[in-house]
Design a protein around this motif. Structure first.
Motif, PDB file in Angstrom:
ATOM      1  N   ILE A  52     -31.838   0.781   4.371  1.00 45.71           N
ATOM      2  CA  ILE A  52     -32.446   2.126   4.931  1.00 45.71           C
ATOM      3  C   ILE A  52     -33.898   2.286   4.574  1.00 45.71           C
ATOM      4  O   ILE A  52     -34.477   3.499   4.802  1.00 45.71           O
ATOM      5  CB  ILE A  52     -31.376   2.960   3.782  1.00 45.71           C
ATOM      6  CG1 ILE A  52     -31.386   4.491   4.471  1.00 45.71           C
ATOM      7  CG2 ILE A  52     -32.262   3.136   2.343  1.00 45.71           C
ATOM      8  CD1 ILE A  52     -30.604   4.403   5.902  1.00 45.71           C
ATOM      9  N   VAL A  55     -35.981   2.893   7.433  1.00 46.38           N
ATOM     10  CA  VAL A  55     -35.674   4.256   8.159  1.00 46.38           C
ATOM     11  C   VAL A  55     -36.535   5.349   7.500  1.00 46.38           C
ATOM     12  O   VAL A  55     -36.639   6.382   8.175  1.00 46.38           O
ATOM     13  CB  VAL A  55     -33.972   4.298   8.110  1.00 46.38           C
ATOM     14  CG1 VAL A  55     -33.679   5.928   8.409  1.00 46.38           C
ATOM     15  CG2 VAL A  55     -33.274   3.366   8.653  1.00 46.38           C
ATOM     16  N   SER A  58     -39.764   5.247   8.618  1.00 45.55           N
ATOM     17  CA  SER A  58     -40.076   6.019   9.896  1.00 45.55           C
ATOM     18  C   SER A  58     -39.991   7.444   9.854  1.00 45.55           C
ATOM     19  O   SER A  58     -40.775   7.858  10.436  1.00 45.55           O
ATOM     20  CB  SER A  58     -39.060   5.246  10.792  1.00 45.55           C
ATOM     21  OG  SER A  58     -37.914   5.648  10.553  1.00 45.55           O
ATOM     22  N   LEU A 162     -28.654  -1.861   9.379  1.00 45.26           N
ATOM     23  CA  LEU A 162     -29.868  -1.505  10.171  1.00 45.26           C
ATOM     24  C   LEU A 162     -29.251  -1.455  11.643  1.00 45.26           C
ATOM     25  O   LEU A 162     -29.919  -0.693  12.529  1.00 45.26           O
ATOM     26  CB  LEU A 162     -31.051  -2.500  10.018  1.00 45.26           C
ATOM     27  CG  LEU A 162     -32.136  -2.476  10.699  1.00 45.26           C
ATOM     28  CD1 LEU A 162     -32.748  -1.064  10.153  1.00 45.26           C
ATOM     29  CD2 LEU A 162     -33.173  -3.539  10.446  1.00 45.26           C
ATOM     30  N   VAL A 165     -28.129   1.802  12.757  1.00 44.32           N
ATOM     31  CA  VAL A 165     -29.386   2.892  12.701  1.00 44.32           C
ATOM     32  C   VAL A 165     -30.098   2.865  14.145  1.00 44.32           C
ATOM     33  O   VAL A 165     -30.659   3.872  14.783  1.00 44.32           O
ATOM     34  CB  VAL A 165     -30.381   2.851  11.397  1.00 44.32           C
ATOM     35  CG1 VAL A 165     -31.474   3.615  11.500  1.00 44.32           C
ATOM     36  CG2 VAL A 165     -29.513   2.907  10.386  1.00 44.32           C
ATOM     37  N   ARG A 169     -31.174   5.440  17.450  1.00 43.23           N
ATOM     38  CA  ARG A 169     -32.464   5.666  17.879  1.00 43.23           C
ATOM     39  C   ARG A 169     -32.763   5.422  19.209  1.00 43.23           C
ATOM     40  O   ARG A 169     -33.434   6.050  19.915  1.00 43.23           O
ATOM     41  CB  ARG A 169     -33.408   4.971  17.065  1.00 43.23           C
ATOM     42  CG  ARG A 169     -33.404   5.345  15.523  1.00 43.23           C
ATOM     43  CD  ARG A 169     -33.674   7.000  15.268  1.00 43.23           C
ATOM     44  NE  ARG A 169     -33.688   7.508  13.885  1.00 43.23           N
ATOM     45  CZ  ARG A 169     -34.935   7.412  12.955  1.00 43.23           C
ATOM     46  NH1 ARG A 169     -36.166   7.147  13.764  1.00 43.23           N
ATOM     47  NH2 ARG A 169     -34.925   7.724  11.826  1.00 43.23           N
ATOM     48  N   SER A 289     -39.947   6.217  15.338  1.00 45.77           N
ATOM     49  CA  SER A 289     -38.821   5.411  15.701  1.00 45.77           C
ATOM     50  C   SER A 289     -39.419   3.846  16.225  1.00 45.77           C
ATOM     51  O   SER A 289     -38.486   2.724  16.163  1.00 45.77           O
ATOM     52  CB  SER A 289     -38.027   6.022  16.913  1.00 45.77           C
ATOM     53  OG  SER A 289     -37.445   7.192  16.420  1.00 45.77           O
ATOM     54  N   LEU A 292     -39.956   1.896  13.355  1.00 45.75           N
ATOM     55  CA  LEU A 292     -38.636   1.425  12.880  1.00 45.75           C
ATOM     56  C   LEU A 292     -38.205   0.432  13.837  1.00 45.75           C
ATOM     57  O   LEU A 292     -37.761  -0.676  13.193  1.00 45.75           O
ATOM     58  CB  LEU A 292     -37.478   2.598  12.931  1.00 45.75           C
ATOM     59  CG  LEU A 292     -36.156   2.310  12.556  1.00 45.75           C
ATOM     60  CD1 LEU A 292     -36.013   1.997  11.146  1.00 45.75           C
ATOM     61  CD2 LEU A 292     -35.041   3.451  12.803  1.00 45.75           C
TER      62      LEU A 292
END
Length: 606
Positions: A52, A55, A58, A162, A165, A169, A289, A292
């Protein structure tokens, strides 16, 4: 010689499937299931926080672009995440170290227990140094790999979080990362078999080195006596060079994978970088993003590199644990058909049509028959290789016979519980072995519950303990390593006393050929006579005094009985025993010694 010449597998080596090894390792881990719960909790927190963090960064990038006031809040969250990651990692490492330490200790216990349970036939064909290497080096190697495994698993769990996530995105960029992943795993799998093979060979090479060192150090006095220090050093250099070359090949195989994977990862990251930039310019994703995905690609592929390295090391760990399990699973040649207690046996020994050979294609005993009555003492004589020691070893149940039957008190020897049966045996080998410690401790070895007074009374029952007068501390004298501080005769006396303290039903003496002084020999014979009067006795005799003290003398040739009887009757027959007597025993007789003195005196007067 080939690529791995000279490093053949031991006879008891086995090759297990990865699934079987994983199942068996899990069984060890489940013994510490509550620790494992803590480890899983630490894993979960560590993996989630690690995944995380990019994230949160980002989101911070997007907050900076939008000039939002939540930026400093995100910094605080990052600090809290870092502290949580540290705490979770500490908990995981601490508990994992406990579990791995205990697993390694248990594996060593199991391997050592297996080694002590193997019969003598096992040690005839397998070197002790290699066995030591499995119990020490291979278990430690497995523990180290297991610790590294936990790091890789944590990273893989983090990748899974990850990945969820990233999918939320941008599916196209996530697909690009996923499409390149099989290439890495495929490359790693190419190295799988060769990695297992080279690590297995490296472990065998280390075992050869350990065996050479142990044998050389154990026999250093002999090497010095014959001035062969340079030779044993040369032999060590040879096996050490073999180990170096094997490990060099292993290192080359394991190192090849990293340049290939780094090239593939650089290529994949470049694709993500370029595609993400176009997506930002096209307004498809935000700058945060894009960051990320750049960080995500790095965090995604980094565990892949570790997994590839881990795969090689994992094979190394599997090779190590495979060798340990091979020792644990090694089987004895002995086949007991029951486990009846033997505490009440008296010592009536019967061989019925027994066939035996140390190898199946070369029998030493063929249809061998023998009846030794309870309380009878039997001396076996014959040339080297006649089968004298073989008979004693079969009675001691050190080897499995191929045919026929051996009975003790009318019961098949294969029906006894072995520890219970051997507790009724008293065995003195040709080369008496003493453990480091005092004479008192060595005598008590056969019966740990014996009191000091019992041992003292027993010791002084032989020649009033006069042989102790030459020792600095009597019964508390340190015998040194393997009894090096005692004479050969004193070692034999301690070995005899160690047998006498357990009051055996069957006494087996493989008499040493080494010369001892007349004073000690008298006391040795006194101890032997005491044992003969209390038990059924099998004597592999090299002294005339021992032969004559036996109730019956059996003459062996090529595994068969050719003569038997008393000393006088056998001498009267003028057969093979008379020939052996004139060759080996006659010079020990009092008449021969007195005659020699007379001849020397007469020669001197002339």
């Amino acid at each position: 010689m080939g690529l791995f010449g000279g490093l053949e597998a031991d006879k008891y080596d086995r090759q297990y499937s990865d699934a079987y090894l994983a199942k068996r390792i899990a069984a060890y881990m489940l013994r510490y299931r509550w620790y494992m719960v803590g480890i899983v909790i630490g894993f979960t927190i560590l993996s989630f926080v690690s995944a995380i963090r990019p994230v949160i960064i980002s989101i911070g990038v997007d907050a900076l672009v939008a000039q939002e006031t939540t930026f400093w809040l995100l910094v605080g969250i990052l600090l809290a995440a870092a502290l949580a990651e540290y705490g979770a990692n500490w908990l995981r490492r601490y508990l994992l170290s406990l579990v791995i330490g205990r697993m390694v200790a248990q594996l060593r216990k199991d391997a050592f227990a297996s080694a002590t349970a193997r019969d003598l036939a096992f040690y005839d064909t397998n070197k002790t140094g290699k066995i030591v290497s499995r119990i020490t080096s291979d278990t430690q190697e497995f523990g180290d790999v297991l610790l590294f495994t936990s790091d890789v698993i944590s990273q893989l769990v983090s990748v899974a979080v990850l990945l969820v996530v990233l999918l939320s995105r941008s599916i196209p960029l996530t697909v690009i990362i996923l499409l390149t992943t099989p290439v890495f795993f495929g490359t790693a799998m190419l190295f799988r078999n060769v990695a297992r093979r080279v690590t297995r060979q490296a472990a065998r090479a280390m075992a050869v080195v350990n065996d050479n060192i142990q044998e050389s150090v154990t026999g250093i006095s002999v090497a010095k006596n014959f001035r062969r220090e340079a030779m044993i050093y040369s032999e060590f250099v040879g096996v050490n060079t073999l180990s170096y070359q094997t490990n060099l090949r292993r290192g080359m195989v394991l190192a090849l994978i990293f340049p290939v994977l780094n090239f593939l990862i650089g290529f994949s990251t470049a694709i993500v970088l370029y595609s993400g930039a176009e997506a930002v310019l096209g307004g498809v994703i935000s700058a945060g993003s894009w960051y990320l995905f750049i960080q995500g690609a790095d965090r995604f592929f980094f565990p892949v590199i570790n997994l590839s390295a881990f795969w090689s090391q994992f094979q190394q760990g599997l090779s190590a644990i495979e060798r340990v399990f091979g020792l644990i699973d090694a089987e004895n040649m002995l086949r007991q058909v029951d486990d009846q207690p033997a505490g009440n046996i008296n010592g009536h020994i019967v061989f019925k049509n027994v066939d035996f050979g140390y190898t199946d294609d070369q029998l030493i005993l063929k249809n061998f028959d023998l009846d030794i009555k309870q309380g009878e003492s039997v001396a076996f004589v014959g040339h080297t290789g006649a089968g004298k020691s073989t008979i004693a070893k079969l009675v001691a149940r050190f080897y499995e016979f191929q045919g026929g039957e051996i009975c003790i008190d009318g019961r098949d020897i294969r029906t006894f519980d072995l520890p219970s049966y051997r507790a009724r045996l008293g065995i003195v080998p040709q080369q008496p072995f003493l453990f480091s410690g005092t004479i008192m401790e060595n005598v008590r070895y056969a019966r740990p519950d014996a009191t000091d007074e019992e041992i003292r009374e027993l010791v002084y029952s032989v020649g009033n303990g006069e042989w102790l007068e030459t020792l600095p501390d009597g019964l508390q004298s340190d015998v040194g390593e393997r009894g090096a501080r005692l004479s050969m005769g004193q070692r034999q006396l301690v070995s005899l006393l160690r047998v006498m303290v357990q009051k055996p039903a069957i006494f087996i003496l493989d008499e040493a050929t080494a010369s001892v002084d007349p004073f000690t020999e008298v006391q040795i014979q006194e101890a032997v006579d005491m044992l003969l009067s209390q038990s059924t006795s099998i004597l592999i005799a090299h002294r005339l005094s021992t032969v004559r003290s036996a109730d019956r003398i059996i003459v062996l040739r090529d595994g068969g009985i050719i003569e038997e009887g008393s000393h006088e009757s056998l001498m009267t027959q003028g057969g093979h025993y008379a020939e052996l007597y004139n060759t080996y025993f006659r010079h020990q007789s009092l008449s021969y010694v007195e005659g020699s003195k007379s001849r020397l005196t007469q020669t001197g007067s002339d």
